[in-house]
Scaffold this active site. Structure first.
Site, PDB file in Angstrom:
ATOM      1  N   ASP A   1       0.870  -1.162   0.000  1.00 53.41           N
ATOM      2  CA  ASP A   1       0.000   0.000   0.000  1.00 53.41           C
ATOM      3  C   ASP A   1       0.916   1.223   0.000  1.00 53.41           C
ATOM      4  OD1 ASP A   1      -2.456   1.483   0.271  1.00 53.41           O
ATOM      5  OD2 ASP A   1      -1.924   1.796   2.376  1.00 53.41           O
TER       6      ASP A   1
ATOM      7  N   ASP B   1       0.145   5.102   1.028  1.00 49.60           N
ATOM      8  CA  ASP B   1       0.042   6.003   2.176  1.00 49.60           C
ATOM      9  C   ASP B   1      -0.058   5.202   3.465  1.00 49.60           C
ATOM     10  OD1 ASP B   1      -0.027   8.418   0.578  1.00 49.60           O
ATOM     11  OD2 ASP B   1      -2.033   7.806  -0.025  1.00 49.60           O
TER      12      ASP B   1
END
Length: 186
Positions: free
Chosen positions: A10, A12
């Site tokens: 992922d 952020d």
């Protein structure tokens, strides 16, 4: 012939500190250990992919072009640290807050597995030998649905929030390991 393993990340909260809709280099602060993790994956024959929901595009906070420029800069920063990201997959949609064509339910927005499946098809990925590191249960759910065998919930940046998410684990149809350091990801 079997496929190659992959490390799915992922963005952020895993690659960069989640400051809310980061899309400019001057706002990006990389998470400690991320370059080493990617380098370690590269050295062990893993492809590396970023799989990221980008609701900021859907909401009109920045454009796809701005996101792509930022992504190119980010890949250059990894290269400067002798780490390689093979591809960045992103979902620009949001089912509630999207504007115009971005207001849609899609198969790419996590917890749906669309971004993972695109990487699998494009790069011949062996999901049973692959790893996902996310900071939300939706990241891990998407990975599970796509067949990614190893799933890590990264908690360093928001321990309280992650503890709340981990409390839901007994009700989930999949297992994952919680880590507070990227050094703990194998």
């Amino acid at each position: 012939m079997t496929g190659v393993p992959a490390l799915f990340l992922d963005r952020d909260g895993v690659i960069n500190i989640d400051k809310g809709y980061v899309h400019k280099p001057e706002d990006c602060e990389f998470v400690d250990g991320i370059f080493d993790l990617v380098k370690r994956a590269n050295n062990n024959g893993y492809k590396v992919f970023v799989v990221t929901n980008q609701a900021g595009i859907a909401r009109g906070y920045y454009t796809e072009a701005q996101f792509l420029r930022f992504s190119a800069w980010m890949k250059e920063e990894f290269a400067r640290h002798q780490a390689h990201i093979d591809e960045i997959y992103f979902c620009p949609h949001h089912p509630v807050h999207g504007l115009g064509a971005y207001l849609t339910n899609c198969d790419c927005r996590k917890p749906e597995p669309g971004m993972f499946l695109k990487a699998q098809a494009a790069f011949n990925i062996d999901m049973a030998r692959s790893v996902m590191v996310g900071d939300n249960l939706s990241d891990l759910e998407a990975a599970f649905t796509a067949g990614v065998a190893q799933r890590y919930l990264f908690t360093w940046s928001h321990i309280k929030n992650s503890e709340d998410k981990s409390a839901a684990a007994p009700n989930l149809p999949f297992r994952f390991k919680t880590v507070s350091s990227l050094k703990d990801v194998i």
